[in-house]
Enzyme design. Sequence first.
Site, mmCIF file in Angstrom:
data_model
loop_
_atom_site.group_PDB
_atom_site.id
_atom_site.type_symbol
_atom_site.label_atom_id
_atom_site.label_comp_id
_atom_site.label_asym_id
_atom_site.label_seq_id
_atom_site.Cartn_x
_atom_site.Cartn_y
_atom_site.Cartn_z
ATOM 1 N N ARG A 187 -10.032 -52.922 8.560
ATOM 2 C CA ARG A 187 -9.653 -53.344 9.922
ATOM 3 C C ARG A 187 -10.536 -54.444 10.478
ATOM 4 O O ARG A 187 -10.062 -55.322 11.205
ATOM 5 C CB ARG A 187 -9.696 -52.149 10.878
ATOM 6 C CG ARG A 187 -8.773 -51.006 10.523
ATOM 7 C CD ARG A 187 -7.320 -51.384 10.671
ATOM 8 N NE ARG A 187 -6.464 -50.269 10.277
ATOM 9 C CZ ARG A 187 -5.186 -50.419 9.921
ATOM 10 N NH1 ARG A 187 -4.618 -51.615 9.893
ATOM 11 N NH2 ARG A 187 -4.473 -49.373 9.564
ATOM 12 N N GLU A 218 -3.216 -46.424 5.317
ATOM 13 C CA GLU A 218 -1.883 -46.560 5.899
ATOM 14 C C GLU A 218 -0.926 -45.722 5.059
ATOM 15 O O GLU A 218 -0.720 -46.002 3.874
ATOM 16 C CB GLU A 218 -1.449 -48.028 5.966
ATOM 17 C CG GLU A 218 -2.301 -48.830 6.942
ATOM 18 C CD GLU A 218 -1.670 -50.145 7.397
ATOM 19 O OE1 GLU A 218 -0.804 -50.672 6.683
ATOM 20 O OE2 GLU A 218 -2.057 -50.627 8.488
ATOM 21 N N PHE A 240 6.928 -53.276 8.182
ATOM 22 C CA PHE A 240 6.240 -52.802 9.399
ATOM 23 C C PHE A 240 7.265 -51.966 10.158
ATOM 24 O O PHE A 240 7.379 -52.072 11.372
ATOM 25 C CB PHE A 240 5.826 -54.071 10.176
ATOM 26 C CG PHE A 240 4.822 -53.899 11.292
ATOM 27 C CD1 PHE A 240 3.679 -53.131 11.156
ATOM 28 C CD2 PHE A 240 5.016 -54.569 12.497
ATOM 29 C CE1 PHE A 240 2.751 -53.033 12.194
ATOM 30 C CE2 PHE A 240 4.096 -54.476 13.539
ATOM 31 C CZ PHE A 240 2.959 -53.695 13.378
ATOM 32 N N GLU A 251 2.462 -44.721 3.788
ATOM 33 C CA GLU A 251 3.739 -45.423 3.670
ATOM 34 C C GLU A 251 4.604 -44.817 2.569
ATOM 35 O O GLU A 251 4.119 -44.108 1.699
ATOM 36 C CB GLU A 251 3.513 -46.905 3.321
ATOM 37 C CG GLU A 251 2.594 -47.642 4.271
ATOM 38 C CD GLU A 251 2.667 -49.155 4.123
ATOM 39 O OE1 GLU A 251 3.662 -49.659 3.572
ATOM 40 O OE2 GLU A 251 1.716 -49.819 4.563
ATOM 41 N N ASP A 255 5.175 -55.812 2.056
ATOM 42 C CA ASP A 255 4.904 -54.674 2.927
ATOM 43 C C ASP A 255 5.572 -54.902 4.285
ATOM 44 O O ASP A 255 5.305 -55.903 4.953
ATOM 45 C CB ASP A 255 3.400 -54.499 3.093
ATOM 46 C CG ASP A 255 3.047 -53.083 3.511
ATOM 47 O OD1 ASP A 255 3.913 -52.196 3.404
ATOM 48 O OD2 ASP A 255 1.907 -52.859 3.946
ATOM 49 N N GLN A 315 -9.708 -57.692 8.767
ATOM 50 C CA GLN A 315 -8.390 -58.123 9.252
ATOM 51 C C GLN A 315 -8.484 -58.814 10.614
ATOM 52 O O GLN A 315 -7.871 -59.852 10.844
ATOM 53 C CB GLN A 315 -7.471 -56.893 9.340
ATOM 54 C CG GLN A 315 -6.016 -57.199 9.671
ATOM 55 C CD GLN A 315 -5.137 -55.953 9.590
ATOM 56 O OE1 GLN A 315 -5.569 -54.890 9.165
ATOM 57 N NE2 GLN A 315 -3.877 -56.082 9.995
ATOM 58 N N ASP A 328 -1.722 -47.957 1.772
ATOM 59 C CA ASP A 328 -2.108 -49.365 1.870
ATOM 60 C C ASP A 328 -3.467 -49.444 2.563
ATOM 61 O O ASP A 328 -3.557 -49.672 3.774
ATOM 62 C CB ASP A 328 -1.032 -50.124 2.657
ATOM 63 C CG ASP A 328 -1.277 -51.623 2.650
ATOM 64 O OD1 ASP A 328 -1.807 -52.124 1.658
ATOM 65 O OD2 ASP A 328 -0.925 -52.283 3.645
ATOM 66 N N LYS A 385 -6.260 -56.527 3.023
ATOM 67 C CA LYS A 385 -5.214 -55.696 2.422
ATOM 68 C C LYS A 385 -5.142 -55.841 0.912
ATOM 69 O O LYS A 385 -4.376 -55.113 0.278
ATOM 70 C CB LYS A 385 -3.852 -56.123 2.985
ATOM 71 C CG LYS A 385 -3.697 -55.923 4.482
ATOM 72 C CD LYS A 385 -3.347 -54.495 4.819
ATOM 73 C CE LYS A 385 -2.847 -54.395 6.248
ATOM 74 N NZ LYS A 385 -2.357 -53.029 6.522
ATOM 75 N N THR A 442 -4.035 -51.043 -3.135
ATOM 76 C CA THR A 442 -2.910 -50.312 -2.556
ATOM 77 C C THR A 442 -2.542 -49.255 -3.584
ATOM 78 O O THR A 442 -2.265 -49.598 -4.733
ATOM 79 C CB THR A 442 -1.709 -51.257 -2.307
ATOM 80 O OG1 THR A 442 -2.107 -52.294 -1.410
ATOM 81 C CG2 THR A 442 -0.527 -50.502 -1.712
ATOM 82 N N HIS A 484 4.080 -46.417 14.717
ATOM 83 C CA HIS A 484 2.816 -47.077 14.344
ATOM 84 C C HIS A 484 2.713 -48.438 15.021
ATOM 85 O O HIS A 484 1.668 -48.775 15.600
ATOM 86 C CB HIS A 484 2.746 -47.225 12.828
ATOM 87 C CG HIS A 484 1.653 -48.134 12.351
ATOM 88 N ND1 HIS A 484 0.321 -47.766 12.331
ATOM 89 C CD2 HIS A 484 1.686 -49.412 11.882
ATOM 90 C CE1 HIS A 484 -0.407 -48.772 11.876
ATOM 91 N NE2 HIS A 484 0.389 -49.783 11.596
ATOM 92 N N GLU A 517 -5.066 -45.363 14.647
ATOM 93 C CA GLU A 517 -4.270 -44.715 15.695
ATOM 94 C C GLU A 517 -4.876 -43.386 16.105
ATOM 95 O O GLU A 517 -4.964 -43.075 17.291
ATOM 96 C CB GLU A 517 -2.848 -44.449 15.192
ATOM 97 C CG GLU A 517 -2.002 -45.681 14.996
ATOM 98 C CD GLU A 517 -0.794 -45.367 14.124
ATOM 99 O OE1 GLU A 517 0.229 -44.898 14.652
ATOM 100 O OE2 GLU A 517 -0.883 -45.574 12.892
#
Lengths: 440, 440
Positions: free
Chosen positions: A249, A211, A137, A213, A135, A252, A245, A265, A269, A142, A385
């Site tokens: 949080r 997420e 970034f 993606e 994965d 993490q 994904d 994570k 997914t 973001h 976000e």
Amino acid sequence: MALQSWLPVPKGSHFSLANLPFGIISNSKLRTPRPAIAIGEDALDLSDFAKNGGFSELPSIKDHIGVFSERSLNSFAALGRPVHREVRSYLQSILSIATPYPSLLKDNQALKESSILSLKDVTTHLPLEIGDYTDFFAGVNHAFNIGTLFRGPENALQPNYTHLPVAYHGRASSVVVSGTPIHRPYGQIIVDPAATPKVPTFTPCRRLDIELEMGMFVCKGNKMGKRIGVNSAEDSIFGYVLMNDWSARDVQMWEYVPLGPFNAKNFGTTISAWVVLADALEPFRVTGLENKTTLQEYLRQEQKESVFDIALEVDLTIMCLAKSMEAANGNTTTITRTNACNLLWSFPQMLAHHAVSGCTMRVGDLLGSGTISGTESGTQGSLLEQIQGGKVALKLNHGEERKFLQDGDTISIRGVAGQDENSLVGFGSCVGRIDPAIPF
Amino acid sequence: MALQSWLPVPKGSHFSLANLPFGIISNSKLRTPRPAIAIGEDALDLSDFAKNGGFSELPSIKDHIGVFSERSLNSFAALGRPVHREVRSYLQSILSIATPYPSLLKDNQALKESSILSLKDVTTHLPLEIGDYTDFFAGVNHAFNIGTLFRGPENALQPNYTHLPVAYHGRASSVVVSGTPIHRPYGQIIVDPAATPKVPTFTPCRRLDIELEMGMFVCKGNKMGKRIGVNSAEDSIFGYVLMNDWSARDVQMWEYVPLGPFNAKNFGTTISAWVVLADALEPFRVTGLENKTTLQEYLRQEQKESVFDIALEVDLTIMCLAKSMEAANGNTTTITRTNACNLLWSFPQMLAHHAVSGCTMRVGDLLGSGTISGTESGTQGSLLEQIQGGKVALKLNHGEERKFLQDGDTISIRGVAGQDENSLVGFGSCVGRIDPAIPF
């Protein structure tokens, strides 16, 4: 003018004749998963089509016809871009209203009945057997938004960010196909970040996020110690899917020092079921976000239009009495509208960087873009976000609010390229519902 | 008294009758890789043995005999711990000097000639097809040593370290079997860390290091959303190998923020060829390093003797005229002597933590322990620790010195359990030579 099929393709369908994405299906009658393409509201079972002489006018594929009876698309992918192009183009001609080979399918009632299945009646499976999943970034908006939450806008991006496509190795075993429910994970979290010493609480995740993606499947690898050139990397790209994904949080935040995200994570997914072949997206190339940094030679891509103009939307559907994920309506709010072009790094750059160490890439490897966000409110690809780290709540229909996902919430990602409603190149949907944590 | 075999097992052999590790071999005559066990200086080809009635006195395995003709041990592993135990015990009886079944092999000249191959004449392959590879950080002395270099001894361990087994997802495609040369990777590094802004240089790695680890293969997984209990996790453990997680320290330093190591670790990870079954290590259980932290329930292991007393050594052999890695002698210095018991977390704890999020574990998954170091000089499992981050050089034989690895350097890891020279349970060696970077 749009290519037209003799099969009905409703206006606005993601699966026009200009698309023909590949997937793996089964149904109640034939339970063995097998390759298919999607067109309109139907799937063409390529295993059945191939066994009944469907490819007889494509002699170049003769020796490889077995790939259409396998349980994944890996062997088909391994045949390489020129073959994918030839097969897709051939299938377009078979399905075209002006097909030069009407006897092969259009006028072959028996084969039409056995090989054309309504999408409603088929189960989709993971399209490829995934070797490794990585994965990236590459969604710079973001990265900036998240970095701002933690370090302020001046230091939002780490110094390496514009020099190389940052990535981490993900968990291939937890990649699931659209429609698979995701159980809320348990994990260790720090309830009071100010307390000293930090003592974790073991609990179902309280800050469950998404997420948005794009995913890319590899069709050509490299031997260990060799590399993939950024300007030949297109040959290694089989096609694209949408990806969610899912991210815990709070898990993490506690676990990720110093080696990166792990359990936050690896509980799920989700990818969309139909792989849009790289060639189908060629007409939609656009320039990515500008990177003013002078790049190392191995990352300098000649093709400037290195990303794709794909409109992306995320729907959040809150729990209702409807039993199936797809049937839940009325309680749906579109929470994100953005575009897949919001990347600082292209997939060829990601591939070139991944293999520059000599790392072996293999057919079936999956690369994620990283979260794709725009810069405006309502264009961000993660809840973190949108809610500014937790400061504000997201307003949903009917006066509902959300910060993070609740049990029963369903996330559906859609992506589509093109303007002409008769020849869209879309991904269908990438759907997952959060089920309650399984108690200990 | 040690079990004795009718096959010659030299004193000090790692592959005594008390061991019987499993691997995958081929030779010039039979090129298809197939399962075997190692005993003394020989391998028993299990495919040939099985086809010729070798398992006829083990009726319980009858329906699964095909697993011994596969190209990896995955199907054998999937049969589960009780079957591994039964098969190993049966093979011990077949190879024992007092075998109750002499006609099956001991007195069967034709089968002995076809199925018993000198280890010198066989090529070993990766023993299992690896699904996902995860690398933990359970060697607390290593974590402390490295942390001290960066943050001083007071803050050496991150706050989460004693609460959960920290890990990152590794790259399965880059795991190779002992004997495979490793090319020095290229990568982006920061030559002058004090300069602002930081501008990377693209170069062959200059700080190439090793990481001495134990690896564990999974033989029983869990469905997504389910978990693996710490006290039943032994059922999920197929066996163990030695591991060298080659590391590009300079690449790592630049790339790893914020998502962890990536290209610094994905250019090669070497494992030993022979899997020592979990049961073979049972007699060598010892208590691991004490963790004074009150653990979450899901990490509380009842079995206190949760790690193994395995003597580990690392040899560094510098380039000489000898052509093969194994033949290079005289230029060898043993740079590390330590023990596999130097872990804060056991493999059952690692498994329980990995799956606690609901992450799917599969047969063939590989878990690394993290670097194993003692606390004294000469017991550390990485060069970075031994040279105190670069402050001192490592003294080798003949007045040579090293900080990081040079081209042509060969690293050989050995591991062995037991005191009786006639019944050692060892891993053989885990060897890799650094070849020059492939120029662009």
